[in-house]
Design a protein around this motif. Sequence first.
Motif, PDB file in Angstrom:
ATOM      1  N   ARG A 210      -8.564  -1.109  -3.144  1.00  0.00           N
ATOM      2  CA  ARG A 210      -7.941  -0.912  -1.840  1.00  0.00           C
ATOM      3  C   ARG A 210      -8.604  -1.745  -0.729  1.00  0.00           C
ATOM      4  O   ARG A 210      -8.968  -1.225   0.334  1.00  0.00           O
ATOM      5  N   HIS A 213      -6.884  -1.644   2.777  1.00  0.00           N
ATOM      6  CA  HIS A 213      -7.159  -0.417   3.519  1.00  0.00           C
ATOM      7  C   HIS A 213      -8.579  -0.457   4.100  1.00  0.00           C
ATOM      8  O   HIS A 213      -8.810   0.010   5.227  1.00  0.00           O
ATOM      9  N   PRO A 253      -1.755  -0.539   7.258  1.00  0.00           N
ATOM     10  CA  PRO A 253      -2.197  -0.940   5.923  1.00  0.00           C
ATOM     11  C   PRO A 253      -1.064  -1.475   5.052  1.00  0.00           C
ATOM     12  O   PRO A 253      -1.255  -2.432   4.300  1.00  0.00           O
TER      13      PRO A 253
END
Length: 292
Positions: A210, A213, A253
């Motif tokens: 991720r 993010h 995001p």
Amino acid sequence: MPPESKIRPEYVLTLTCPNRPGIVAAVATTIFERGGNIREAQQYDDAESRRFFARITLDHPEDALDLPALRADLEGVASRFGMDWTLRDRAVRRKVIVLVSKFDHCLADILYRWRLGELPMDLVGIVSNHPRETYQHLDFADVPFHHLPVSKATKLEQEGEVWRVIRESGAELVILARYMQILSDGLAAKLSGRCINIHHSFLPGFKGARPYHQAHARGVKLIGATAHFVTADLDEGPIIEQDVERISHNDTPDDLVRQGRDIERRVLSRALLWWLEDRVLPNGSRTVVFRD
């Protein structure tokens, strides 16, 4: 009408060795003495590692290059200078296999460029831990597809099957096109120098899962992607290519993920093309990339 001119075979010579005077002269003289014609030459002297790197394309004006004799002469030069080198016919297509998971945008881009002829390679297989139905919108034609599911309990067995497919396909390069599985140290070692990963972040920042993010949480103003060689150290392999896009505080995001897909596609395709054209030379923890 005049007859069509015949395209002469062209060869690419890459070399690296400890830097010292006389390397270029020795190589150029060897090519000349065998009747070769240097069409393009790029070189780099790394002051830090004290190593010399070069990429040379050559042909023969009369298509009469004695390749075995040239190789033998170059072997003598290589021995004298402690040189690692390759000489390859550019017409011989390299064999490439792609590993992919659920996200297929990089795979789709590779397939598209390959069909257009932008990527001069033989695509010898696609391996996924997801079933063929995941990619119903993609046309694999006659490229072999291998569904090799994986779990924590079956990871070693699955990697054994992946390695078997790679070996049986004769693949010279493995592309991790958003293959969301961490390779074991053993498989990474087997693929050393011939496995390229696309990481959806601008390394060395935001490693692991991720990254978009992570980037959003830090309020970054630039996002990027990185193509690098795979090593046993996660996301630490020598970097081949990177690119970025500017973002703003308005981007969520999901916006970053969407924009990131575009960066990933172009970064991976450039790295793949440069490898196919023998433009990427390892230099310890870094690479030398002879771009056009």
